[in-house]
Structure formats: C-alpha cells, structure tokens
Design an enzyme around this catalytic site. Structure first.
Site, mmCIF file in Angstrom:
data_model
loop_
_atom_site.group_PDB
_atom_site.id
_atom_site.type_symbol
_atom_site.label_atom_id
_atom_site.label_comp_id
_atom_site.label_asym_id
_atom_site.label_seq_id
_atom_site.Cartn_x
_atom_site.Cartn_y
_atom_site.Cartn_z
ATOM 1 N N CYS A 117 -46.287 30.008 49.869
ATOM 2 C CA CYS A 117 -46.629 28.702 50.452
ATOM 3 C C CYS A 117 -46.934 28.733 51.945
ATOM 4 O O CYS A 117 -47.393 27.733 52.493
ATOM 5 C CB CYS A 117 -45.516 27.703 50.152
ATOM 6 S SG CYS A 117 -45.128 27.631 48.410
ATOM 7 N N HIS A 259 -45.417 21.883 54.651
ATOM 8 C CA HIS A 259 -45.612 22.262 53.252
ATOM 9 C C HIS A 259 -44.992 21.180 52.374
ATOM 10 O O HIS A 259 -43.889 20.689 52.648
ATOM 11 C CB HIS A 259 -44.957 23.622 52.985
ATOM 12 C CG HIS A 259 -44.920 23.981 51.541
ATOM 13 N ND1 HIS A 259 -46.018 23.834 50.722
ATOM 14 C CD2 HIS A 259 -43.914 24.458 50.757
ATOM 15 C CE1 HIS A 259 -45.684 24.202 49.507
ATOM 16 N NE2 HIS A 259 -44.423 24.584 49.490
ATOM 17 N N ASN A 289 -46.011 20.124 44.379
ATOM 18 C CA ASN A 289 -46.054 21.295 45.262
ATOM 19 C C ASN A 289 -47.215 22.188 44.810
ATOM 20 O O ASN A 289 -47.159 22.782 43.731
ATOM 21 C CB ASN A 289 -44.718 22.030 45.165
ATOM 22 C CG ASN A 289 -44.660 23.288 46.002
ATOM 23 O OD1 ASN A 289 -45.672 23.773 46.478
ATOM 24 N ND2 ASN A 289 -43.458 23.821 46.161
#
Ligand code: UT7
Length: 332
Positions: A117, A259, A289
């Site tokens: 990520c 994020h 996500n």
C-alpha cells in the site's frame, strides 16, 4: 546529457475502478457479517470488484490512459513504465510489460516494484530519482491491484475490507524549479513485521502444493489488530516527521491524503496532525481498501471536484505489508 538541474513535475493524474459495486449487504449473503459491523469498524459501505476476465494490468491501463489524457500527452512520449502492485497478472513477467503491450508501445523499460500500500510514495521516489539523474524524461507511474483475486471470500475478517482499482501519474522532467511538484518524500520499512500481513504460499518459501491450496494459503492473511496498531503509530510519526523536517505544520497543506485502510485509522491520523476533517480526503466508504492505488484515487477525486487546483499542497502518507511506509509533500 544536460547539465542543468532537473525537477519533477506532475503532468497528469488518472484513476480507474471497475464498474461492479459490491455492497456490505451483498457480503452478508456470503459470510457472517453485517452492514453495521463493517461500517462502524471500517467506514466501508461498498467496494468495486473487477470482472473475472479483468487483470491487474487491465485496471492499470485504464488508469494510465486517463492520466495521459489529463497530462495532454500521448503514449509515445513515455520513456519508462513503473508499476507498484502486489497482484501482478502472473508471478512473472512483470505487470508493467503487460501494460506496455496493451498500451501499444515498444522497447521502453518496464519495472515492477512490490511495497504493497505504500506504492505511491515509493513510486514517486523512484521516478523522481530517475528524472533528476536525467535518465528519463516522462515516467508513467501506476499503482494497481486486483485484491479480489487474493481475497479469501470465506474469511470475514479480511474479505469485507478490500476492493479493486488503479491510479496513475505522469511525471515529467522540467528545468523550472517553480514547476517542481515534489517538495519531499520520506520512506521506511520494518521487516520485523513481515508475518502480520502477507500471502504465505506461492513464493519460494512455500511453493504451490495440494496442501497450500487446501490450507487457503494463496490468499491474503492479516492480523488485523496488529496492523491497525502499527498503522496508526507509523503513519502518524511519518507524517509528522516529514512536516517537521520541512518546517511545516499540517496547516500549511491544503489536503491530507492517507492510505484508505480504515476510517478509524484515517481519523486517528487527522487527530494526531490536528487538522479539520474538511482537509482529510476519505474515499474508503465507496471503494474500500484498494492498496497502493487508494491515495491516487483519492487525489484524482480531489482534482475532479476542483478541490486540488494549481498551487495546492498535499501531504500524503501510507503504510503497507512489509511493513513499509512513506509520506510525500506534493505541490500541484
Ligand atoms: O492496507 C492493508 C492494511 N490493513 C489494515 O489497515 C487493516 C487494519 N486493521 C483493521 O482495520 C481492523 O483491525 C479490522 C477492521 C480488520 C478489524 O477491526 P477490530 O476492531 O480490530 O476487530 P477485531 O479483529 O478485534 O474483531 C472483533 C470481533 C471479533 O469477534 P470476537 O472475537 O470479539 O467475538 C471478530 O471475530 O469482530 C469479529 N469480526 C467480525 N464480525 C462481523 C471480525 N470480522 C468481522 C466481520 N463481521 N466482518
């Protein structure tokens, strides 16, 4: 080779999410969960899931085309493709080479990197180094993942969290310092935490076998609470450190883009930086996500709604499997 110093300018940003929307209620039909649990623990309402025939490189190509259109350049102008992904089309060759073929360019170098990520910040650092060392002039940086392909749809503790998507940025060399888009980047990693977020099988440590398939070890495994704790700690300190070393406070940036892993993590960072919620971009409710693309998708949505305008400053911060982390201060 030129001798004048080169700076790195963001020429264009683009994002793509698949059309198919999967709501929390849809997931209640396959695992023992509830809309209330998912929303209250994560902030997620729905996510996008790619078609079976769509690969990560397909998602990346859609985002790349949009970024090149917004940058007003054609694919022939690109001299390097750099892709951050943990769900490459095949174990090898790289996803970047599939992207290159689908974009219809030949011969330009293609590089994949794997930092999960934190892909945006690591990718910016790699691209900036290539540009400022005067090796390349226009880099197509892409972060894309089809996380649905490595999600265990029988595991309620993970399958409610993720979505598919891709984001792309065209970065260009410029001699004009006033056009420089990258104020600073800070990266880090801690291999002590490799085991808390990983796909255990399929690599050299545990090659594919009947047992690995039966044990569902080709899916993403996560110790959610440990990752949560580290995420809040790392992203908070990393964001603060990059601000401090540039003599800035969070009030000096127009937006904070973290994020998108969990709304509670995003809000903890907001509190730590002491910024009002209007400055913090939240897209997790719509997309879940989406790994490294999440920050680019968020930045793209801020540009699309005319919130990020020329001159806007953005602090972006991420963490991911490894654990890896990164922060960047950008000027548009
Ligand atoms: O970019 C990758 C990084 N990933 C992340 O950042 C994720 C970080 N972690 C998190 O966001 C949170 O830890 C989760 C959202 C994954 C979990 O939230 P939590 O508040 O830490 O819950 P928990 O894991 O402590 O589980 C609490 C309870 C458990 O039940 P018991 O043991 O208390 O009876 C779980 O079994 O919630 C249960 N549970 C669920 N219940 C309904 C776990 N998943 C679900 C679910 N629906 N989907």
């Amino acid at each position: 080779m030129k001798n004048n110093r080169q700076f790195t300018k963001i020429l264009g940003v683009g994002a793509y999410v698949p059309e198919k929307v999967v709501t929390n209620d849809d997931l209640c039909k396959i695992v023992d969960t509830s809309d209330e649990w998912i929303q209250s623990r994560t902030g997620i309402r729905e996510r996008r899931i790619a078609r079976a025939d769509q690969t990560t490189s397909d998602l990346c190509v859609c985002a790349a085309r949009r970024a090149m259109e917004n940058a007003n350049i054609s694919v022939g102008d690109i001299d390097l493709i750099l892709t951050g992904t943990i769900t490459s089309d095949t174990a090898f060759p790289s996803t970047s080479t599939f992207v290159q073929k689908k974009l219809g360019v030949k011969d330009i170098p293609c590089i994949d990197y794997n930092v999960a990520c934190s892909g945006l910040q690591y990718g910016l650092e790699i691209a900036r180094s290539f540009i400022e060392s005067q090796r390349y002039k226009k880099i197509l940086l892409i972060c894309g993942d089809k996380l649905s392909a490595v999600t265990d749809w029988q595991d309620r503790s993970t399958c409610v969290l993720f979505g598919d998507g891709a984001g792309a940025i065209v970065l260009s060399a410029t001699e004009k310092e006033e056009e420089n888009s990258i104020i600073d980047i800070l990266l880090g990693a801690n291999g002590e935490h490799t085991e808390i977020l990983m796909m255990p099988a399929g690599g050299s440590r545990e090659p594919a076998s009947e047992e690995s398939v039966k044990g569902r070890r080709h899916f993403l495994k996560m110790s959610g609470r440990d990752v949560f704790r580290e995420a809040v700690k790392i992203m908070g300190s990393c964001a603060q450190e990059i601000l401090d070393r540039n003599g800035m406070s969070a009030n000096d940036v127009d937006f904070v883009v973290t994020h998108q892993a969990n709304w509670r993590i995003i809000d903890a960072i907001r509190e730590r930086l002491n910024v009002p919620s209007e400055k913090v971009c939240v897209t997790i409710d719509k997309y879940g996500n989406t790994s490294a693309s999440s920050c680019i998708i968020a930045i793209d949505s801020l540009i699309g709604s005319n919130k990020i305008v020329p001159g806007s400053k953005v602090l972006t911060v991420s963490f991911g499997a490894g654990l890896t982390w990164g922060a960047a201060i950008l000027k548009f």
